[in-house]
Design a protein around this motif. Structure first.
Motif, PDB file in Angstrom:
ATOM      1  N   THR A 127      44.723  -8.651  43.307  1.00  0.00           N
ATOM      2  CA  THR A 127      43.949  -7.445  43.586  1.00  0.00           C
ATOM      3  C   THR A 127      42.508  -7.769  43.939  1.00  0.00           C
ATOM      4  O   THR A 127      41.795  -6.918  44.452  1.00  0.00           O
ATOM      5  CB  THR A 127      43.975  -6.506  42.369  1.00  0.00           C
ATOM      6  N   ALA A 128      42.047  -8.983  43.623  1.00  0.00           N
ATOM      7  CA  ALA A 128      40.677  -9.359  43.975  1.00  0.00           C
ATOM      8  C   ALA A 128      40.559  -9.414  45.489  1.00  0.00           C
ATOM      9  O   ALA A 128      41.431  -9.961  46.165  1.00  0.00           O
ATOM     10  CB  ALA A 128      40.332 -10.712  43.364  1.00  0.00           C
ATOM     11  N   SER A 129      39.506  -8.850  46.048  1.00  0.00           N
ATOM     12  CA  SER A 129      39.400  -8.787  47.503  1.00  0.00           C
ATOM     13  C   SER A 129      37.980  -9.064  47.952  1.00  0.00           C
ATOM     14  O   SER A 129      37.028  -8.931  47.200  1.00  0.00           O
ATOM     15  CB  SER A 129      39.845  -7.410  48.014  1.00  0.00           C
ATOM     16  N   ILE A 130      37.857  -9.458  49.215  1.00  0.00           N
ATOM     17  CA  ILE A 130      36.544  -9.679  49.816  1.00  0.00           C
ATOM     18  C   ILE A 130      36.057  -8.414  50.515  1.00  0.00           C
ATOM     19  O   ILE A 130      34.945  -8.395  51.038  1.00  0.00           O
ATOM     20  CB  ILE A 130      36.562 -10.848  50.812  1.00  0.00           C
ATOM     21  N   GLY A 131      36.894  -7.395  50.552  1.00  0.00           N
ATOM     22  CA  GLY A 131      36.496  -6.144  51.173  1.00  0.00           C
ATOM     23  C   GLY A 131      37.709  -5.360  51.621  1.00  0.00           C
ATOM     24  O   GLY A 131      38.865  -5.721  51.360  1.00  0.00           O
ATOM     25  N   ILE A 181      32.450  -4.377  52.117  1.00  0.00           N
ATOM     26  CA  ILE A 181      32.372  -5.836  52.096  1.00  0.00           C
ATOM     27  C   ILE A 181      31.899  -6.292  50.723  1.00  0.00           C
ATOM     28  O   ILE A 181      30.843  -5.858  50.252  1.00  0.00           O
ATOM     29  CB  ILE A 181      31.420  -6.372  53.182  1.00  0.00           C
ATOM     30  N   ASN A 182      32.669  -7.153  50.079  1.00  0.00           N
ATOM     31  CA  ASN A 182      32.330  -7.699  48.763  1.00  0.00           C
ATOM     32  C   ASN A 182      31.690  -9.065  48.968  1.00  0.00           C
ATOM     33  O   ASN A 182      32.375 -10.096  48.994  1.00  0.00           O
ATOM     34  CB  ASN A 182      33.590  -7.801  47.899  1.00  0.00           C
ATOM     35  N   SER A 183      30.367  -9.084  49.127  1.00  0.00           N
ATOM     36  CA  SER A 183      29.665 -10.330  49.413  1.00  0.00           C
ATOM     37  C   SER A 183      29.802 -11.330  48.280  1.00  0.00           C
ATOM     38  O   SER A 183      29.865 -12.550  48.514  1.00  0.00           O
ATOM     39  CB  SER A 183      28.176 -10.043  49.678  1.00  0.00           C
ATOM     40  N   ASN A 184      29.851 -10.850  47.047  1.00  0.00           N
ATOM     41  CA  ASN A 184      29.989 -11.756  45.902  1.00  0.00           C
ATOM     42  C   ASN A 184      31.330 -12.484  45.945  1.00  0.00           C
ATOM     43  O   ASN A 184      31.412 -13.687  45.662  1.00  0.00           O
ATOM     44  CB  ASN A 184      29.850 -10.978  44.589  1.00  0.00           C
ATOM     45  N   ALA A 185      32.387 -11.754  46.288  1.00  0.00           N
ATOM     46  CA  ALA A 185      33.702 -12.386  46.372  1.00  0.00           C
ATOM     47  C   ALA A 185      33.741 -13.414  47.502  1.00  0.00           C
ATOM     48  O   ALA A 185      34.309 -14.500  47.353  1.00  0.00           O
ATOM     49  CB  ALA A 185      34.781 -11.329  46.593  1.00  0.00           C
ATOM     50  N   ASN A 230      33.765 -19.151  49.153  1.00  0.00           N
ATOM     51  CA  ASN A 230      33.065 -20.205  49.895  1.00  0.00           C
ATOM     52  C   ASN A 230      32.643 -21.338  48.982  1.00  0.00           C
ATOM     53  O   ASN A 230      32.745 -22.524  49.329  1.00  0.00           O
ATOM     54  CB  ASN A 230      31.842 -19.634  50.608  1.00  0.00           C
ATOM     55  N   ALA A 231      32.154 -20.994  47.776  1.00  0.00           N
ATOM     56  CA  ALA A 231      31.716 -22.017  46.825  1.00  0.00           C
ATOM     57  C   ALA A 231      32.887 -22.888  46.386  1.00  0.00           C
ATOM     58  O   ALA A 231      32.756 -24.112  46.240  1.00  0.00           O
ATOM     59  CB  ALA A 231      31.060 -21.348  45.609  1.00  0.00           C
ATOM     60  N   GLN A 232      34.050 -22.282  46.181  1.00  0.00           N
ATOM     61  CA  GLN A 232      35.222 -23.039  45.758  1.00  0.00           C
ATOM     62  C   GLN A 232      35.762 -23.926  46.885  1.00  0.00           C
ATOM     63  O   GLN A 232      36.390 -24.957  46.616  1.00  0.00           O
ATOM     64  CB  GLN A 232      36.321 -22.078  45.301  1.00  0.00           C
ATOM     65  N   MET A 233      35.505 -23.544  48.120  1.00  0.00           N
ATOM     66  CA  MET A 233      36.019 -24.320  49.253  1.00  0.00           C
ATOM     67  C   MET A 233      35.202 -25.574  49.508  1.00  0.00           C
ATOM     68  O   MET A 233      35.630 -26.453  50.245  1.00  0.00           O
ATOM     69  CB  MET A 233      36.020 -23.458  50.521  1.00  0.00           C
TER      70      MET A 233
END
Length: 618
Positions: A37-41, A605-609, A614-617
């Motif tokens: 359910t977590a989404s980037i937007g 848009i979920n900028s935090n997600a 990006n940080a994990q990549m």
């Protein structure tokens, strides 16, 4: 991030074909970034999961690495703006999925089942659907069957909407024909380059005061560039390769695996022309011996180019029956006609490559160097996490140089910096982007090395004093005056021939060339593309001056030929243009539709997600 994101590339009608959908979903492994359910937007009620974003990022990164032929760090990936491109594509796809849902467009269970059973990744060796393979493939990607089938159903519904829009777009004949006439038109262009020799008077000699005034008036040309004072630490495979222990048995195995590289028989660089019968081959050889034709002309007679005839470097056995005769011939000679499996042939020997027989002892140092550098790269890669932890824990660059194998250095970095660490593109990109409050980060170099940098200060650009730049000022003054004189001479020639169809450009005293049958894509070695392009904007016998850098030309079309669009050659071009224009119009329609859906349904848009993925990549 902008409120509206572009949804596709300019040359693609539908970005994700169903064959690529499966690659995107199961072709690349990705970390699990939390619940589904977590989404980037979202666009309307259609959400974009973080896992889908991570998969799409990894797919795009792998594709770019394959295209570049070398690994790309995620930081380099971001510098190229590819993460934003992936986001734009996903939000565009979400817009179409939301539109399909709003319009009530879906696919039946039978259509979905048919599509799944047709996917090659889910089939056994006999080409039949294999449920075990299906379940295992999804399990390996951390996906449930229900989740995958929901996504595939949404993709299929989305493609229905996209196809309905794109398939209805057709380029108007008037627009296509206008493009075709523009592209296929040819011209005979009369042109001349104005040189120093065409000037009636010598250039004046500047006084000291004139040069000083020039320096003041054009001070922006005589600047020392801004430089950045940078402290850095770095480590490269070269630094530690000599400390690496090389396994002798491994080197011998490497030698054996590459034996064809080190031991090669004698070879020849050969071109071959095959003929239908011996009579034709003998006639070609006679024309060659008489000097009536060269080998290139013989190839042209066969409907070939020399590139078509080129066999590359071949061994005697590669040539079969002709091998003995070809290998007995001297360099730059022609052999034949000789019977071959393909028919009578002529061979031209362009080079002789001696046999090579390099023993293990001869190449041991070369192999050892390759092995030690590869081992050094792996060792550096293994140390990266610890180095990143050290920096994150508060270690300074000076501490890193003291406690690790990284070397400390300083650099006044500017546009002219080169060599050493400044010779790496990754370092130059980081040095140009670094700000005073940036925290040092470990960045990978092209050869597998690592570095981190810190900005200590900046020296602004400044005007170089006249006494120091006098020679440069004089050269610039003389170049400017020469250009002015050439332009004035060109203006005289243009005035002399404009509106006078019976007056040739050569009558102005300029060394003139008439180049016939030029198209917009033509290339002339001595005429700049800027000047040629200008010639295609002029009316018949109209002349113009063209300045391209330090060069000055006069161009004048003296014959304009309109194409016959019904000819076989041009008809193919018209068909190709029609497809391209239709595709471009369809792209615009798809883009407009997606943007309209994003606007009307609302886009979040979920900028935090996004930042978290990006940080994990990295």
């Amino acid at each position: 991030m902008a409120n509206k994101l572009r949804t596709h590339g300019k040359n693609t009608i539908v970005w994700v074909l169903l064959g690529l959908i499966v690659i995107g979903l199961i072709g690349f492994s990705a970390h699990n970034f939390g619940s589904s359910t977590a989404s980037i937007g979202s666009v309307g009620g259609t959400k974009i999961s973080t896992n889908d974003y991570a998969r799409a990022l990894q797919q795009e990164q792998n594709a770019m690495q394959a295209q570049a032929g070398k690994p790309l760090s995620f930081q380099q990936f971001q510098m190229m703006g590819l993460d934003r491109r992936v986001q734009g594509q996903l939000f565009g796809e979400a817009a179409f999925e939301n539109a399909a849902a709003t319009l009530g467009i879906s696919v039946s269970d039978q259509e979905l089942a048919d599509r799944i059973t047709q996917i090659q990744a889910f089939q056994n060796a006999a080409g039949d659907f294999d449920r075990t393979a299906y379940e295992m493939a999804l399990r390996n990607q951390g996906m449930k069957q229900r989740e995958f089938e929901q996504k595939l159903r949404a993709e299929m519904a989305r493609s229905i909407v996209q196809s309905a829009i794109a398939s209805r777009v057709h380029a108007p004949d008037a627009e296509v024909n206008a493009y075709a006439n523009y592209m296929a038109q040819t011209r005979t262009v009369s042109w001349a380059e104005v040189t120093r020799q065409d000037l009636a008077a010598a250039l004046p000699t500047p006084s000291e005061d004139e040069l000083k005034a020039w320096h003041d008036q054009h001070s922006d040309k005589f600047m020392s560039p801004e430089t950045k004072q940078i402290t850095y630490v770095w480590i490269s495979p070269d630094m530690i390769a000599d400390k690496v222990q090389v396994n002798e048995d491994a080197l011998k195995k490497e030698y054996e695996s590459r034996i064809d590289e080190f031991q090669q028989p004698e070879r020849r660089l050969v071109e071959r022309l095959v003929y239908p019968d011996m009579e034709s081959a003998k006639a070609a050889r006679a024309a060659l011996d008489a000097g009536d034709k060269d080998f290139a002309a013989l190839a042209q007679d066969r409907g070939l180019t020399l590139q078509d005839a080129d066999m590359g470097d071949v061994t005697e056995s590669d040539l079969g029956k002709a091998g003995k005769d070809v290998f007995a011939a001297a360099e730059n000679s022609v052999v034949g006609p000789v019977e071959t499996d393909l028919g009578p042939a002529l061979f031209r020997v362009n080079g002789i490559l001696a046999a090579t027989n390099r023993s293990f002892d001869e190449v041991r140092s070369e192999l050892g160097d390759e092995a030690s550098h590869e081992t050094a790269r792996r060792q550096i890669a293994a140390e990266r996490s610890k180095l990143e932890d050290d920096l994150a824990g508060g270690a300074t660059l000076e501490d890193m140089a003291k406690d690790t194998d990284m070397q400390l250095g300083t650099l006044d970095y500017g546009p002219q910096s080169e060599g050493g660490l400044a010779g790496y593109a990754a370092f130059r990109q980081a040095a140009e982007a670094v700000q005073s409050d940036d925290f040092p980060e470990i960045v990978e170099l092209e050869d597998g090395g690592l570095f981190a940098l810190r900005l200590d200060g900046t020296t602004p650009a400044a005007v170089i004093p006249f006494d120091t730049s006098k020679d440069q000022v004089k050269a610039d003054w003389e170049a400017a005056k020469l250009l002015e004189a050439k332009q004035a001479r060109a203006d005289e020639a243009v005035k002399a021939v404009t509106g006078k169809a019976d007056t040739q450009l050569s009558a102005t005293g300029l060394l003139t060339t008439d180049s016939p049958n030029l198209s917009r894509g033509s290339y002339l070695e001595d005429l700049s593309q800027v000047a040629l392009a200008k010639a295609f904007t002029l009316k018949l016998n109209e002349a113009a001056k063209v300045t391209d850098g330090s060069k000055v030309y006069v161009v004048r079309p003296v014959l304009i030929s309109q194409p016959d669009l019904s000819s076989d050659k041009n008809a193919k071009m018209v068909d190709s243009l029609r497809d391209q224009v239709s595709q471009s119009l369809a792209n615009d329609m798809l883009d407009l539709y997606a943007r309209t859906v994003q606007s009307e349904a609302g886009m979040q848009i979920n900028s935090n997600a996004i930042s978290g993925v990006n940080a994990q990549m990295r």
